[in-house]
Design a protein around this motif. Structure first.
Motif, PDB file in Angstrom:
ATOM      1  N   LEU A  22       0.853  -1.186   0.000  1.00 36.26           N
ATOM      2  CA  LEU A  22       0.000   0.000   0.000  1.00 36.26           C
ATOM      3  C   LEU A  22       0.888   1.234   0.000  1.00 36.26           C
ATOM      4  CD1 LEU A  22      -2.820   1.275   0.248  1.00 36.26           C
ATOM      5  CD2 LEU A  22      -2.579   1.096   2.721  1.00 36.26           C
ATOM      6  N   VAL A  23       0.724   2.064  -1.031  1.00 36.83           N
ATOM      7  CA  VAL A  23       1.502   3.294  -1.146  1.00 36.83           C
ATOM      8  C   VAL A  23       0.527   4.446  -1.344  1.00 36.83           C
ATOM      9  CG1 VAL A  23       3.219   4.551  -2.505  1.00 36.83           C
ATOM     10  CG2 VAL A  23       3.451   2.072  -2.189  1.00 36.83           C
ATOM     11  N   MET A  24       0.633   5.462  -0.475  1.00 36.36           N
ATOM     12  CA  MET A  24      -0.186   6.666  -0.650  1.00 36.36           C
ATOM     13  C   MET A  24       0.594   7.592  -1.581  1.00 36.36           C
ATOM     14  SD  MET A  24      -1.678   9.567   1.972  1.00 36.36           S
ATOM     15  CE  MET A  24      -2.171   8.407   3.191  1.00 36.36           C
ATOM     16  N   ASN A  25       0.060   7.822  -2.767  1.00 39.90           N
ATOM     17  CA  ASN A  25       0.734   8.660  -3.750  1.00 39.90           C
ATOM     18  C   ASN A  25       0.514  10.146  -3.471  1.00 39.90           C
ATOM     19  OD1 ASN A  25       1.589   6.351  -5.298  1.00 39.90           O
ATOM     20  ND2 ASN A  25      -0.508   6.206  -6.022  1.00 39.90           N
ATOM     21  N   ILE A  26      -0.711  10.490  -3.102  1.00 37.49           N
ATOM     22  CA  ILE A  26      -1.048  11.886  -2.826  1.00 37.49           C
ATOM     23  C   ILE A  26      -2.339  11.911  -2.001  1.00 37.49           C
ATOM     24  CG2 ILE A  26      -2.420  12.212  -4.930  1.00 37.49           C
ATOM     25  CD1 ILE A  26      -1.211  15.064  -5.105  1.00 37.49           C
ATOM     26  N   GLN A  27      -2.503  12.967  -1.237  1.00 37.44           N
ATOM     27  CA  GLN A  27      -3.752  13.189  -0.513  1.00 37.44           C
ATOM     28  C   GLN A  27      -4.146  14.640  -0.716  1.00 37.44           C
ATOM     29  OE1 GLN A  27      -3.014  12.202   3.549  1.00 37.44           O
ATOM     30  NE2 GLN A  27      -1.261  13.541   3.730  1.00 37.44           N
ATOM     31  N   PHE A  28      -5.476  14.897  -0.750  1.00 31.75           N
ATOM     32  CA  PHE A  28      -5.920  16.237  -1.090  1.00 31.75           C
ATOM     33  C   PHE A  28      -7.366  16.461  -0.668  1.00 31.75           C
ATOM     34  CE2 PHE A  28      -6.570  13.334  -4.573  1.00 31.75           C
ATOM     35  CZ  PHE A  28      -7.856  13.593  -5.025  1.00 31.75           C
ATOM     36  N   ILE A  29      -7.733  17.741  -0.540  1.00 32.85           N
ATOM     37  CA  ILE A  29      -9.124  18.125  -0.307  1.00 32.85           C
ATOM     38  C   ILE A  29      -9.791  18.185  -1.675  1.00 32.85           C
ATOM     39  CG2 ILE A  29     -10.688  19.946   0.464  1.00 32.85           C
ATOM     40  CD1 ILE A  29      -8.462  20.840   2.405  1.00 32.85           C
ATOM     41  N   LYS A  30     -10.808  17.354  -1.865  1.00 37.41           N
ATOM     42  CA  LYS A  30     -11.546  17.374  -3.126  1.00 37.41           C
ATOM     43  C   LYS A  30     -12.698  18.371  -3.050  1.00 37.41           C
ATOM     44  CE  LYS A  30     -13.096  14.259  -6.696  1.00 37.41           C
ATOM     45  NZ  LYS A  30     -13.103  12.848  -7.076  1.00 37.41           N
ATOM     46  N   ASP A  31     -13.322  18.473  -1.883  1.00 35.98           N
ATOM     47  CA  ASP A  31     -14.437  19.403  -1.705  1.00 35.98           C
ATOM     48  C   ASP A  31     -14.493  19.800  -0.239  1.00 35.98           C
ATOM     49  OD1 ASP A  31     -16.697  20.927  -2.266  1.00 35.98           O
ATOM     50  OD2 ASP A  31     -18.068  19.242  -2.037  1.00 35.98           O
ATOM     51  N   LEU A  32     -14.714  21.086  -0.001  1.00 35.59           N
ATOM     52  CA  LEU A  32     -14.824  21.594   1.357  1.00 35.59           C
ATOM     53  C   LEU A  32     -15.855  22.711   1.360  1.00 35.59           C
ATOM     54  CD1 LEU A  32     -13.869  21.793   4.312  1.00 35.59           C
ATOM     55  CD2 LEU A  32     -12.061  23.320   3.517  1.00 35.59           C
ATOM     56  N   SER A  33     -16.827  22.597   2.254  1.00 38.67           N
ATOM     57  CA  SER A  33     -17.882  23.597   2.344  1.00 38.67           C
ATOM     58  C   SER A  33     -18.170  23.859   3.825  1.00 38.67           C
ATOM     59  CB  SER A  33     -19.147  23.090   1.646  1.00 38.67           C
ATOM     60  OG  SER A  33     -20.225  23.955   1.877  1.00 38.67           O
ATOM     61  N   PHE A  34     -18.295  25.130   4.161  1.00 39.21           N
ATOM     62  CA  PHE A  34     -18.672  25.516   5.514  1.00 39.21           C
ATOM     63  C   PHE A  34     -19.687  26.638   5.392  1.00 39.21           C
ATOM     64  CE2 PHE A  34     -18.280  27.913   9.477  1.00 39.21           C
ATOM     65  CZ  PHE A  34     -18.433  26.888  10.392  1.00 39.21           C
ATOM     66  N   GLU A  35     -20.882  26.424   5.926  1.00 38.41           N
ATOM     67  CA  GLU A  35     -21.966  27.391   5.815  1.00 38.41           C
ATOM     68  C   GLU A  35     -22.492  27.746   7.201  1.00 38.41           C
ATOM     69  OE1 GLU A  35     -25.059  25.984   3.130  1.00 38.41           O
ATOM     70  OE2 GLU A  35     -23.579  24.642   2.225  1.00 38.41           O
ATOM     71  N   VAL A  36     -22.741  29.014   7.407  1.00 35.74           N
ATOM     72  CA  VAL A  36     -23.387  29.506   8.622  1.00 35.74           C
ATOM     73  C   VAL A  36     -24.600  30.305   8.160  1.00 35.74           C
ATOM     74  CG1 VAL A  36     -23.119  30.786  10.773  1.00 35.74           C
ATOM     75  CG2 VAL A  36     -21.134  29.644   9.752  1.00 35.74           C
ATOM     76  N   PRO A  37     -25.743  29.621   7.961  1.00 34.02           N
ATOM     77  CA  PRO A  37     -26.910  30.286   7.386  1.00 34.02           C
ATOM     78  C   PRO A  37     -27.427  31.463   8.205  1.00 34.02           C
ATOM     79  CG  PRO A  37     -27.319  27.926   7.654  1.00 34.02           C
ATOM     80  CD  PRO A  37     -25.986  28.214   8.215  1.00 34.02           C
ATOM     81  N   GLY A  38     -27.252  31.444   9.510  1.00 35.67           N
ATOM     82  CA  GLY A  38     -27.795  32.502  10.350  1.00 35.67           C
ATOM     83  C   GLY A  38     -26.794  33.561  10.749  1.00 35.67           C
ATOM     84  N   ALA A  39     -25.654  33.627  10.053  1.00 34.88           N
ATOM     85  CA  ALA A  39     -24.634  34.622  10.408  1.00 34.88           C
ATOM     86  C   ALA A  39     -25.103  36.011   9.994  1.00 34.88           C
ATOM     87  CB  ALA A  39     -23.315  34.283   9.725  1.00 34.88           C
ATOM     88  N   PRO A  40     -24.763  37.023  10.701  1.00 33.93           N
ATOM     89  CA  PRO A  40     -23.953  37.067  11.912  1.00 33.93           C
ATOM     90  C   PRO A  40     -24.753  36.919  13.202  1.00 33.93           C
ATOM     91  CG  PRO A  40     -24.325  39.300  11.186  1.00 33.93           C
ATOM     92  CD  PRO A  40     -25.020  38.390  10.198  1.00 33.93           C
ATOM     93  N   GLU A  41     -26.098  36.919  13.112  1.00 35.04           N
ATOM     94  CA  GLU A  41     -26.923  36.893  14.320  1.00 35.04           C
ATOM     95  C   GLU A  41     -26.661  35.664  15.190  1.00 35.04           C
ATOM     96  OE1 GLU A  41     -28.143  37.408  11.245  1.00 35.04           O
ATOM     97  OE2 GLU A  41     -28.667  39.536  11.361  1.00 35.04           O
ATOM     98  N   ILE A  42     -26.335  34.542  14.555  1.00 33.52           N
ATOM     99  CA  ILE A  42     -26.142  33.289  15.308  1.00 33.52           C
ATOM    100  C   ILE A  42     -25.065  33.443  16.384  1.00 33.52           C
ATOM    101  CG2 ILE A  42     -24.461  32.283  13.713  1.00 33.52           C
ATOM    102  CD1 ILE A  42     -27.199  30.330  15.449  1.00 33.52           C
ATOM    103  N   TYR A  43     -24.072  34.282  16.117  1.00 36.14           N
ATOM    104  CA  TYR A  43     -22.966  34.423  17.078  1.00 36.14           C
ATOM    105  C   TYR A  43     -23.377  35.180  18.330  1.00 36.14           C
ATOM    106  CZ  TYR A  43     -20.205  32.780  13.159  1.00 36.14           C
ATOM    107  OH  TYR A  43     -19.711  32.037  12.128  1.00 36.14           O
ATOM    108  N   THR A  44     -24.416  35.975  18.252  1.00 36.47           N
ATOM    109  CA  THR A  44     -24.860  36.719  19.441  1.00 36.47           C
ATOM    110  C   THR A  44     -26.045  36.064  20.137  1.00 36.47           C
ATOM    111  OG1 THR A  44     -26.281  38.142  18.094  1.00 36.47           O
ATOM    112  CG2 THR A  44     -24.035  38.918  18.528  1.00 36.47           C
ATOM    113  N   THR A  45     -26.754  35.180  19.444  1.00 33.71           N
ATOM    114  CA  THR A  45     -27.945  34.562  20.030  1.00 33.71           C
ATOM    115  C   THR A  45     -27.715  33.138  20.515  1.00 33.71           C
ATOM    116  OG1 THR A  45     -28.717  33.808  17.860  1.00 33.71           O
ATOM    117  CG2 THR A  45     -29.485  35.971  18.621  1.00 33.71           C
TER     118      THR A  45
END
Length: 170
Positions: A22-45
């Protein structure tokens, strides 16, 4: 002067060892998503820590038909629910990560599936765990720290009763 190129001398002429199973040739992020639908209010409530629901999946596919090079994808989704008086009340954040590795696998056919769906994600997991923790922390929330995953149990739970390989191997 010698007839040999400069990088070849008596010490460097040993034959190369065959690649490991077993040889790992490469590793990588294929997809990355971060959502905060209620920002900025969510941080105070936000009064209570959000409840985190996690989903994890592993997929593997050959990069060339009949070859021994495979892409293995570790898919993680974290849904954080706002909690009010112990009840969910909206979304705090959604984080999705597809973290992949390209592996050269030199094992017998009957060992291919467990190597791809157990050993490969086991190698990828610490990096994916770190990325998810960093993204959630950088997004303004406590870091999501995934517990170790039992990839053997995950693989076994995906197998059909007839012992057929999971859909991921298609």
């Amino acid at each position: 002067m010698s007839d040999q190129p400069p990088h070849q001398n008596g010490a460097d002429t040993a034959p190369l060892a065959p690649p490991g199973p077993l040889v790992m040739n490469i590793q990588f992020i294929k997809d990355l998503s971060f959502e905060v639908p209620g920002a900025p209010e969510i941080y105070t409530t936000l009064r209570e820590p959000p409840r985190i629901d996690l989903a994890l999946d592993v997929q593997a596919r050959a990069l060339q038909e009949g070859g021994n090079v495979f892409e293995v994808a570790l898919q993680i989704r974290a849904d954080a629910q706002v909690m009010e008086q112990g009840q969910p009340n909206g979304t705090a954040f959604i984080a999705e990560l597809v973290y992949c590795g390209v592996f050269t696998v030199n094992v017998e056919q009957q060992m291919l599936e467990p190597v791809l769906l157990v050993e490969c994600p086991r190698l990828l997991f610490p990096f994916a765990r770190n990325i998810l923790a960093d993204v959630t922390r950088d997004g303004g929330f406590p870091p999501v720290l995934l517990s170790p995953i039992d990839f053997v149990a995950l693989w076994q739970s995906r197998r059909s009763p007839e012992g057929q390989p999971p859909v991921a191997m298609a």
